[in-house]
Every structure is written in C-alpha cells, then in structure tokens.
Design an enzyme around this catalytic site. Structure first.
Site, PDB file in Angstrom:
ATOM      1  N   ASP A  97      16.362 -30.154  17.708  1.00 52.98           N
ATOM      2  CA  ASP A  97      16.744 -29.813  19.069  1.00 52.98           C
ATOM      3  C   ASP A  97      17.498 -30.998  19.645  1.00 52.98           C
ATOM      4  OD1 ASP A  97      16.983 -28.481  21.475  1.00 52.98           O
ATOM      5  OD2 ASP A  97      15.194 -29.411  22.271  1.00 52.98           O
ATOM      6  N   ASP A 273      10.640 -21.040  17.660  1.00 54.10           N
ATOM      7  CA  ASP A 273       9.890 -22.270  17.432  1.00 54.10           C
ATOM      8  C   ASP A 273       8.988 -22.442  18.634  1.00 54.10           C
ATOM      9  OD1 ASP A 273      12.026 -23.318  19.364  1.00 54.10           O
ATOM     10  OD2 ASP A 273      10.582 -24.936  19.216  1.00 54.10           O
ATOM     11  N   CYS A 311      -7.836 -13.112   8.379  1.00 54.29           N
ATOM     12  CA  CYS A 311      -6.843 -14.130   8.042  1.00 54.29           C
ATOM     13  C   CYS A 311      -7.006 -14.624   6.605  1.00 54.29           C
ATOM     14  CB  CYS A 311      -6.983 -15.302   9.012  1.00 54.29           C
ATOM     15  SG  CYS A 311      -5.813 -16.645   8.703  1.00 54.29           S
ATOM     16  N   CYS A 313      -5.477 -17.514   5.523  1.00 51.95           N
ATOM     17  CA  CYS A 313      -5.018 -18.907   5.477  1.00 51.95           C
ATOM     18  C   CYS A 313      -6.018 -19.788   4.721  1.00 51.95           C
ATOM     19  CB  CYS A 313      -4.804 -19.444   6.893  1.00 51.95           C
ATOM     20  SG  CYS A 313      -6.284 -20.097   7.691  1.00 51.95           S
ATOM     21  N   CYS A 316      -9.366 -20.255   6.667  1.00 54.12           N
ATOM     22  CA  CYS A 316     -10.256 -19.096   6.747  1.00 54.12           C
ATOM     23  C   CYS A 316     -10.813 -18.688   5.379  1.00 54.12           C
ATOM     24  CB  CYS A 316      -9.531 -17.918   7.391  1.00 54.12           C
ATOM     25  SG  CYS A 316      -9.271 -18.171   9.163  1.00 54.12           S
ATOM     26  N   HIS A 343      -4.321 -23.290  10.701  1.00 52.83           N
ATOM     27  CA  HIS A 343      -4.627 -21.869  10.884  1.00 52.83           C
ATOM     28  C   HIS A 343      -3.625 -21.207  11.827  1.00 52.83           C
ATOM     29  CE1 HIS A 343      -6.914 -18.210  11.804  1.00 52.83           C
ATOM     30  NE2 HIS A 343      -6.663 -18.478  13.070  1.00 52.83           N
TER      31      HIS A 343
END
Length: 380
Positions: A97, A273, A311, A313, A316, A343
């Site tokens: 950015d 984002d 989830c 991930c 998890c 997560h």
RNA sequence: GGGAGUGUGCCCGAGUGGUUAAUGGGGACGGGCUGUAAACCCGUUGGCUAUGCCUACUAAGGUUCGAAUCCUUACGCUCCCA
C-alpha cells in the site's frame, strides 16, 4: 512466464446469477487465484506468524506498507538487501500500500497539498517527511513488491461532499503522476477509485483512471471508514458490477468483514485485504462459522472443543482447545494471538476458496444465500 | 519476657479529623477493533425492596457536630533486644 501474460487477469468463470467472477492474476512471483483475501503484514511480517505458516494456511499474497517500511528499515536498505521478498523471506507475491491510508489515519499530523503530502512522523522519530507521488513511486519501486498502489487520499465518513470531491481531484492528479513515474516492469501499479458514498464521484474517479493509462488493476478505496454496510453497498454494488473494467482485477481495500467479503464478491470484487483477522486475533477474537467469539470470555474456560467444529485449519485440527486458547489469551501468552491470527486468516482464505469454487460451479448465488442465512452472517 | 512498627475493598497499596462507597495498580468480568500510530483501547468491579437506603478501612469501646484518620483495650503480622 511469457511477458504478455505478466499482470494479465484471466477470468476463469463468471457466475450466471451474480456479478461474481473467478480469475487468475499473473505476477512475477506467481499467480494469484481470485477472489482472494490478502493477509496484512504491514512491517514486512504478518505479525507473529512464520512465512512458511502463512503459506501453509493458503495465503497466495500478502501486503506490506510503504509508509512503515520507508520509516524502518528504509527503502534504500531494502533495495540493498535485495528487496522485500528476500528481506521477509516470503517468495510469493507481495502488494505494498502506498501509505495513502496513513494520510487518512494520521489526521492532524498530515498536511495535504497538490504537490504531495507532508507528515510529522511522531510514531517513529518526530521527523518531517514530504512525499510527492514521484517520491512514493521511487520508494515502492525500491521496496520491490509485485503490486504497488498509487498514492491517494482516503476521506473518512461522514465527510462533506466538497471534501470527498477534493480527495478525488487530488487522488486523480496523483494517479497521473504515479503512472508517469512508475517504470519498474516487473511491478504492477494499481490506480485507486475514491469518491466516498457518492456514485457520481466514484465514476468520475474511475473514468479519470481509465483515461490516465492502462492500469493492470484497480483499487477501490475509501470504504469501511465509518459508514454502515448498507451505505457502502449502495455505491459499491453499482460501481463494481456495472462500471469497472471487466478484464482488470478489482481490489476492495481494507475490508475483511466476512459477510462484506461474500457480498462484495457477488458485486464483482476480486481482492481484499484487512488487518481484522490478525488484529482481532491478537486481541482475543476468533472468527467462526457461528459468528465472532470473544475467547476471553469465562464461558470457554472449561470448553474442550476446537475453536470452530466446521474449521479445518491447523489450529482447529491440531488439538488446541477453546479452554487452552482462552487460557493463553487471558494470560497474555503470545501463542494465543498467534493461534487466533492463524485461525482467523485461514477462515477468510477458506471463505474465498469456497467462494471461488462456487463461482466456478456456477452456484455463487446459493453460496451467498447460504451464508446470509447462517448464524455467522448476522454477527459480522 | 521487653521495645518499636503495622493492620484499608478479591490482592497489592494511597489516604492521618469534614464533597470518602473511599486515589492508583493488579486481578476478575464485559465490550470494541475493517488499505495496522494497536499482542491495544474502553467500561464495570460492597449490598439492596435502588432519583434513596444499608453495610464498610482487624474487633470492641471511647473522644468529636463529624473518625479509615485521634484515644483505650484485645487480636494478628513484621522487626529489634533478651
């Protein structure tokens, strides 16, 4: 990669019932598949998470920030060390950015003129910096990200129309100068559409960018600055679904609310984002399929389940219980923020992966409807 | 056994006669966070039949118009001397 492919945006599928599209954007450090969420690593690090882990979560591209990197370690240092990729040991695409958001968020410390922006840098060393669009491009080219953003002015909300109009004027002027100053061929420069909650100003801003030159992609800035979601979609929906160039990626800057992502994809937005998953994660909030969870709450103290049953991930599925994560967070143990950041990033990455699959299968409308009917939607 | 000091809310700790239900911290509980000035910020934290009332600064008694604050005794803790 063939030179003609670099920075092209291939549309893989368009959803029949919405404006959603799935695509591939080609960069010098690899392709990114859209729609996509981009984790934010302002100071050349996604706070607390190893690059290999960020990659393992499925991130294809991360953000860094020109203002912060220009202050520390400095653009020259980064150039000397071979650019931001090797510096941060992340070898996939990076987007910087411009620092336009810092122009907005630093408020009174910033002075804007046609020529550029003057900062009093009280968050680093009290020095004064003056950025022209040309200087900003020079810095971003030294930092060396794959995608760089034009310098712009991001007005807040509410704002006088005249103020927003002036922001569009300034951002347009700066777009011209950034476009002219940008020379690095392995780097894509995106223009940024401003215009606040005024569709006519948004279109004026967009039209100027299209006339300015052949930007390989477009940022949509100036949303999520205090307005409610419906107010945002009143102008975002027509802007993205009807007016923006089809064969260019559309990047809605700074938006990370799951429900907003799902809805914005339906409007034809491709990239997002946001610091939300990492910041709120560090502060103790977990995203989940049933809504936000404040992991500091006492009700999790004896909860032996994973953060989110649905989830997949590494947190998890890795044996970390709600009770343990609450313990880490309440005791201010750094692993708590790390696990929750992982997560939450995965949650948004996975949401966009599933959205992409739905678009390719032609059933994104049902995907949106399912999401909006879910317990989570109301909470985001 | 003798002497000196000390005792405040869940914890630590200000306050040494009058807007004191009692400053600050910590803890606990809750809320917030959207192109990162953020592993941060904010709120609540004696009880109740609640525009008021009750109980509160170890305990009991006393001085005073008024006491966490002064006095007496008891109890606890700390240090010094034997």
């Amino acid at each position: 990669m063939p030179a003609d492919k670099l920075f092209s945006y291939d549309i893989v599928a368009t959803d029949p019932a919405t404006s959603a599209r799935a695509g591939v954007f080609h960069t010098a450090h690899g392709d990114i598949e859209t729609p996509i969420f981009m984790p934010v690593g302002t100071k050349a690090t996604v706070k607390g998470i190893l690059p290999s882990v960020v990659e393992g979560l499925g991130a294809q591209i991360v953000l860094a920030n020109t203002y912060h990197l220009a202050m520390r370690p400095g653009a020259e240092t980064l150039a000397e060390l071979g650019g931001v990729h090797s510096f941060m040991n992340w070898h996939r695409p990076i987007l910087t950015d411009s620092g336009g958001f810092q122009v907005f968020s630093h408020g009174d410390l910033v002075k804007l003129t046609d020529e550029g922006v003057a900062f009093r840098v009280d968050d680093y060393d009290g020095s004064h910096v003056f950025w022209t669009p040309e200087r900003n491009m020079d810095i971003q080219q030294k930092i060396g990200a794959d995608i760089v953003m034009q310098l712009d002015q991001c007005p807040g909300y509410p704002a006088e129309r005249s103020f927003v109009e002036r922001a569009v004027e300034l951002s347009s002027m700066w777009a011209d100068r950034c476009f002219a100053a940008h020379t690095r061929p392995d780097q894509a420069l995106f223009g940024i559409v401003q215009g606040g909650m005024h569709l006519d100003l948004r279109l004026r801003s967009l039209r100027h960018l299209e006339e300015c030159g052949d930007f390989p992609g477009y940022g949509i800035g100036g949303y999520s600055v205090g307005e409610d979601h419906e107010t945002m979609f009143e102008t975002l929906a027509p802007l993205a679904s009807e007016h923006m160039p089809v064969h260019k990626p559309r990047y809605l800057m700074g938006v990370g609310n799951p429900t907003t992502l799902v809805r914005a994809v339906a409007c034809g937005v491709d990239m997002f984002d946001c610091v939300l998953p990492t910041r709120t994660g560090r502060m103790g909030t977990a995203f989940s399929s049933t809504g936000r969870m404040n992991m500091r709450n006492a009700k999790y103290a004896h909860d032996a389940g994973p953060l989110d049953e649905a989830c997949t991930c590494p947190v998890c599925t890795g044996g970390f219980t709600r009770a343990y994560i609450r313990h880490l967070v309440t005791q201010k143990e750094m692993l708590g923020g790390v696990l929750l950041s992982m997560h939450n990033i995965y949650f948004l990455l996975d949401l966009m992966r599933r959205a992409r699959r739905a678009i390719i299968e032609g059933c994104y409308k049902a995907f949106v409807d399912d999401w909006m009917a879910s317990a989570a939607a109301a909470d985001y």
